[in-house]
Each structure stands twice: as C-alpha cells, then as structure tokens.
Motif scaffolding. Structure first.
Motif, PDB file in Angstrom:
ATOM      1  N   GLY A  41       0.794  -1.216   0.000  1.00 38.82           N
ATOM      2  CA  GLY A  41       0.000   0.000   0.000  1.00 38.82           C
ATOM      3  C   GLY A  41       0.826   1.266   0.000  1.00 38.82           C
ATOM      4  N   GLY A  42       0.162   2.356  -0.320  1.00 37.45           N
ATOM      5  CA  GLY A  42       0.771   3.671  -0.216  1.00 37.45           C
ATOM      6  C   GLY A  42       0.612   4.198   1.206  1.00 37.45           C
ATOM      7  N   GLY A  43       0.879   5.469   1.386  1.00 42.63           N
ATOM      8  CA  GLY A  43       0.800   6.067   2.719  1.00 42.63           C
ATOM      9  C   GLY A  43      -0.551   5.919   3.397  1.00 42.63           C
ATOM     10  N   PRO A  44      -1.657   6.262   2.716  1.00 44.74           N
ATOM     11  CA  PRO A  44      -2.959   6.135   3.375  1.00 44.74           C
ATOM     12  C   PRO A  44      -3.321   4.687   3.713  1.00 44.74           C
ATOM     13  CG  PRO A  44      -3.116   7.629   1.513  1.00 44.74           C
ATOM     14  CD  PRO A  44      -1.761   6.994   1.446  1.00 44.74           C
ATOM     15  N   GLU A  45      -2.963   3.764   2.841  1.00 46.03           N
ATOM     16  CA  GLU A  45      -3.267   2.356   3.102  1.00 46.03           C
ATOM     17  C   GLU A  45      -2.474   1.856   4.303  1.00 46.03           C
ATOM     18  OE1 GLU A  45      -4.375   3.463  -0.892  1.00 46.03           O
ATOM     19  OE2 GLU A  45      -2.370   3.498  -0.005  1.00 46.03           O
ATOM     20  N   ARG A  46      -1.226   2.244   4.388  1.00 45.11           N
ATOM     21  CA  ARG A  46      -0.400   1.837   5.538  1.00 45.11           C
ATOM     22  C   ARG A  46      -0.870   2.504   6.828  1.00 45.11           C
ATOM     23  NH1 ARG A  46       5.637   1.684   2.842  1.00 45.11           N
ATOM     24  NH2 ARG A  46       5.109   0.020   1.383  1.00 45.11           N
ATOM     25  N   ALA A  47      -1.272   3.759   6.722  1.00 48.08           N
ATOM     26  CA  ALA A  47      -1.780   4.452   7.914  1.00 48.08           C
ATOM     27  C   ALA A  47      -3.061   3.791   8.417  1.00 48.08           C
ATOM     28  CB  ALA A  47      -2.016   5.926   7.597  1.00 48.08           C
ATOM     29  N   MET A  48      -3.954   3.433   7.496  1.00 49.37           N
ATOM     30  CA  MET A  48      -5.195   2.765   7.899  1.00 49.37           C
ATOM     31  C   MET A  48      -4.900   1.391   8.479  1.00 49.37           C
ATOM     32  SD  MET A  48      -8.322   3.404   8.125  1.00 49.37           S
ATOM     33  CE  MET A  48      -9.429   2.363   9.018  1.00 49.37           C
ATOM     34  N   ALA A  49      -3.929   0.691   7.904  1.00 49.27           N
ATOM     35  CA  ALA A  49      -3.537  -0.609   8.450  1.00 49.27           C
ATOM     36  C   ALA A  49      -3.010  -0.446   9.877  1.00 49.27           C
ATOM     37  CB  ALA A  49      -2.485  -1.265   7.557  1.00 49.27           C
ATOM     38  N   ALA A  50      -2.257   0.617  10.117  1.00 53.59           N
ATOM     39  CA  ALA A  50      -1.748   0.866  11.476  1.00 53.59           C
ATOM     40  C   ALA A  50      -2.895   1.149  12.446  1.00 53.59           C
ATOM     41  CB  ALA A  50      -0.760   2.031  11.457  1.00 53.59           C
ATOM     42  N   VAL A  51      -3.896   1.900  11.999  1.00 59.36           N
ATOM     43  CA  VAL A  51      -5.060   2.183  12.852  1.00 59.36           C
ATOM     44  C   VAL A  51      -5.794   0.889  13.189  1.00 59.36           C
ATOM     45  CG1 VAL A  51      -7.339   3.285  12.898  1.00 59.36           C
ATOM     46  CG2 VAL A  51      -5.369   4.558  12.077  1.00 59.36           C
ATOM     47  N   LEU A  52      -6.026   0.064  12.180  1.00 58.75           N
ATOM     48  CA  LEU A  52      -6.751  -1.193  12.415  1.00 58.75           C
ATOM     49  C   LEU A  52      -5.950  -2.139  13.300  1.00 58.75           C
ATOM     50  CD1 LEU A  52      -8.316  -1.793   8.886  1.00 58.75           C
ATOM     51  CD2 LEU A  52      -9.419  -0.905  10.938  1.00 58.75           C
ATOM     52  N   LEU A  53      -4.636  -2.172  13.113  1.00 58.07           N
ATOM     53  CA  LEU A  53      -3.799  -3.016  13.964  1.00 58.07           C
ATOM     54  C   LEU A  53      -3.817  -2.512  15.405  1.00 58.07           C
ATOM     55  CD1 LEU A  53      -1.855  -5.397  14.175  1.00 58.07           C
ATOM     56  CD2 LEU A  53       0.001  -3.811  13.601  1.00 58.07           C
ATOM     57  N   ALA A  54      -3.749  -1.206  15.579  1.00 58.75           N
ATOM     58  CA  ALA A  54      -3.825  -0.632  16.927  1.00 58.75           C
ATOM     59  C   ALA A  54      -5.163  -0.957  17.584  1.00 58.75           C
ATOM     60  CB  ALA A  54      -3.607   0.877  16.872  1.00 58.75           C
ATOM     61  N   MET A  55      -6.238  -0.895  16.806  1.00 56.80           N
ATOM     62  CA  MET A  55      -7.553  -1.251  17.347  1.00 56.80           C
ATOM     63  C   MET A  55      -7.577  -2.707  17.793  1.00 56.80           C
ATOM     64  SD  MET A  55     -10.351   0.521  14.836  1.00 56.80           S
ATOM     65  CE  MET A  55     -11.719  -0.249  15.701  1.00 56.80           C
ATOM     66  N   LEU A  56      -7.029  -3.589  16.967  1.00 55.33           N
ATOM     67  CA  LEU A  56      -7.014  -5.021  17.284  1.00 55.33           C
ATOM     68  C   LEU A  56      -6.214  -5.289  18.556  1.00 55.33           C
ATOM     69  CD1 LEU A  56      -7.777  -7.913  16.344  1.00 55.33           C
ATOM     70  CD2 LEU A  56      -5.612  -7.925  15.082  1.00 55.33           C
ATOM     71  N   VAL A  57      -5.050  -4.688  18.658  1.00 57.73           N
ATOM     72  CA  VAL A  57      -4.179  -4.909  19.821  1.00 57.73           C
ATOM     73  C   VAL A  57      -4.807  -4.333  21.089  1.00 57.73           C
ATOM     74  CG1 VAL A  57      -1.937  -4.292  20.833  1.00 57.73           C
ATOM     75  CG2 VAL A  57      -2.064  -5.112  18.476  1.00 57.73           C
ATOM     76  N   THR A  58      -5.326  -3.098  21.014  1.00 58.56           N
ATOM     77  CA  THR A  58      -5.916  -2.506  22.216  1.00 58.56           C
ATOM     78  C   THR A  58      -7.198  -3.223  22.630  1.00 58.56           C
ATOM     79  OG1 THR A  58      -6.996  -0.810  20.864  1.00 58.56           O
ATOM     80  CG2 THR A  58      -4.914  -0.210  21.918  1.00 58.56           C
ATOM     81  N   ASP A  59      -7.947  -3.728  21.655  1.00 54.15           N
ATOM     82  CA  ASP A  59      -9.147  -4.503  21.973  1.00 54.15           C
ATOM     83  C   ASP A  59      -8.774  -5.778  22.729  1.00 54.15           C
ATOM     84  OD1 ASP A  59     -12.078  -5.097  21.605  1.00 54.15           O
ATOM     85  OD2 ASP A  59     -11.206  -6.834  20.583  1.00 54.15           O
ATOM     86  N   GLN A  60      -7.757  -6.465  22.259  1.00 52.34           N
ATOM     87  CA  GLN A  60      -7.327  -7.691  22.942  1.00 52.34           C
ATOM     88  C   GLN A  60      -6.780  -7.385  24.335  1.00 52.34           C
ATOM     89  OE1 GLN A  60      -7.986 -10.819  21.799  1.00 52.34           O
ATOM     90  NE2 GLN A  60      -9.103  -9.587  20.306  1.00 52.34           N
ATOM     91  N   ALA A  61      -6.023  -6.303  24.460  1.00 48.77           N
ATOM     92  CA  ALA A  61      -5.506  -5.902  25.768  1.00 48.77           C
ATOM     93  C   ALA A  61      -6.644  -5.535  26.716  1.00 48.77           C
ATOM     94  CB  ALA A  61      -4.538  -4.735  25.617  1.00 48.77           C
ATOM     95  N   LEU A  62      -7.641  -4.845  26.190  1.00 48.23           N
ATOM     96  CA  LEU A  62      -8.797  -4.480  27.009  1.00 48.23           C
ATOM     97  C   LEU A  62      -9.480  -5.719  27.567  1.00 48.23           C
ATOM     98  CD1 LEU A  62     -10.836  -2.260  27.978  1.00 48.23           C
ATOM     99  CD2 LEU A  62     -12.062  -2.690  25.841  1.00 48.23           C
ATOM    100  N   HIS A  63      -9.654  -6.741  26.713  1.00 45.96           N
ATOM    101  CA  HIS A  63     -10.347  -7.952  27.152  1.00 45.96           C
ATOM    102  C   HIS A  63      -9.532  -8.760  28.159  1.00 45.96           C
ATOM    103  CE1 HIS A  63     -13.808  -7.449  24.652  1.00 45.96           C
ATOM    104  NE2 HIS A  63     -13.044  -7.217  23.611  1.00 45.96           N
ATOM    105  N   LEU A  64      -8.232  -8.533  28.229  1.00 43.55           N
ATOM    106  CA  LEU A  64      -7.423  -9.198  29.257  1.00 43.55           C
ATOM    107  C   LEU A  64      -7.726  -8.655  30.648  1.00 43.55           C
ATOM    108  CD1 LEU A  64      -3.905  -9.429  27.587  1.00 43.55           C
ATOM    109  CD2 LEU A  64      -5.503 -11.300  28.030  1.00 43.55           C
ATOM    110  N   PHE A  65      -8.081  -7.371  30.723  1.00 43.08           N
ATOM    111  CA  PHE A  65      -8.259  -6.721  32.019  1.00 43.08           C
ATOM    112  C   PHE A  65      -9.707  -6.403  32.374  1.00 43.08           C
ATOM    113  CE2 PHE A  65      -4.034  -5.477  30.430  1.00 43.08           C
ATOM    114  CZ  PHE A  65      -3.267  -6.100  31.398  1.00 43.08           C
TER     115      PHE A  65
END
Length: 177
Positions: A41-65
């Motif tokens: 991807g270009g810049g916007p595609e990579r930025a959106m991928a980073a947002v979605l990855l951050a959402m996935l990681v923080t969601d999983q971390a949230l469910h741990l606690f």
C-alpha cells in the motif's frame, strides 16, 4: 449413572462455537488485509492498516483486564472507537484518495452504537454488540481493494500521490477585465 444430557451441557454451545469461528474468520481476513496493505500500500493504506492493527491490539488488551459487558456503555470500547474514528478522519482529510472517507464513515458507526446505548438503556445487548462491530467487517475488504487500486495506479502512471499537500503555493493570477 450419567444421563446423555449431562455430557451435552459440558460441551460448548453451538452458538459459542459459531461465534468463535466468526471471530477467527474476521481476524484472519483482517490480518491478511493488514499484511497486504503494509507490504504493497501507499501512505494512506499503511496508515489505515496501522489504525486497524492498533484497534485489534488494544481490543485484545482491554479484554485481558476488563470483562466484556454490553448492558451499559462500554467505556473501554468507546475510547478505542473514538481514537480510531479520529485517526481515520485525519487520514480521510489528508489522503489523496476517496476510500478513506468511506472508512471514516464506517468508523463512526460504533460511536452511534455507544450513543444509542447511552440514550436508550433498554437496548438489547445483542443489538448493542451488533451495532459496535458491524462497521468493522467491511474495513478489511475496503483496505484490500484500496491497496489493489493503488498498485494499479502505480503500474499505469508510475506514481500515485498519497497525501494532499497541506500548504500549496498560491500563484498570482491576473485580474480579468
């Protein structure tokens, strides 16, 4: 002597198995889309991928606690959704693409779910859950299509501008009589 029904109660219910399969399917599609966008991807595609990855990681971390609860406003997911909506809106406003606007609209759907839950406390928890996650499903295919189109523009034009310039030079124009 045990009754055959005793064994059935020990097994996971069909709905929980279906739910686990649905989640596994979604995460698999999402991870494939993220890998493709990060690699091609270009810049916007990579930025959106980073947002979605951050959402996935923080969601999983949230469910741990914090246990999942849908009977009241889910403040943990509200914060995740607010951050994701703000980041996606920023991408949409700065990207030299149209698809981030669609992604931003999809990211705002969970915020509607949270506000609906806050206003309407007797909203069924299944409806609240569905409203929270329904907008996430189209994001991975949208990211794949956006990355594929970016690759097509690169092949056709040799370049594909990612971002709208923040400050453009103003060119003097002559007044027309």
């Amino acid at each position: 002597m045990s009754l055959p029904f005793d064994e059935i109660d020990q097994e996971p219910s069909a709905w929980s198995v279906i739910t686990m399969l649905r989640i596994a399917f979604f995460v698999t599609i999402l991870l494939v889309a993220l890998a493709y966008a990060m690699r091609k991807g270009g810049g916007p595609e990579r930025a959106m991928a980073a947002v979605l990855l951050a959402m996935l990681v923080t969601d999983q971390a949230l469910h741990l606690f914090v246990p999942v609860q849908y009977l009241a406003v889910d403040t943990g997911h509200l914060l995740i959704d607010l951050a994701a909506a703000a980041a996606t809106l920023a991408i949409a406003l700065m990207a030299h693409r149209f698809w981030p606007m669609i992604a931003a609209a999809l990211q705002f759907l969970p915020l509607l779910a949270h506000s609906t839950r806050a206003i309407e406390m007797d909203l069924h928890s299944a409806a609240y859950l569905t409203m929270q996650v329904a907008g996430s499903w189209p994001l991975a295919p949208l990211l794949v299509v956006a990355t594929w189109r970016h690759q097509r523009r690169l092949a056709r034009n040799g370049s594909d501008p990612s971002w709208v310039p923040l400050f453009r030079r103003s060119t003097p124009t002559a007044a027309k009589p």
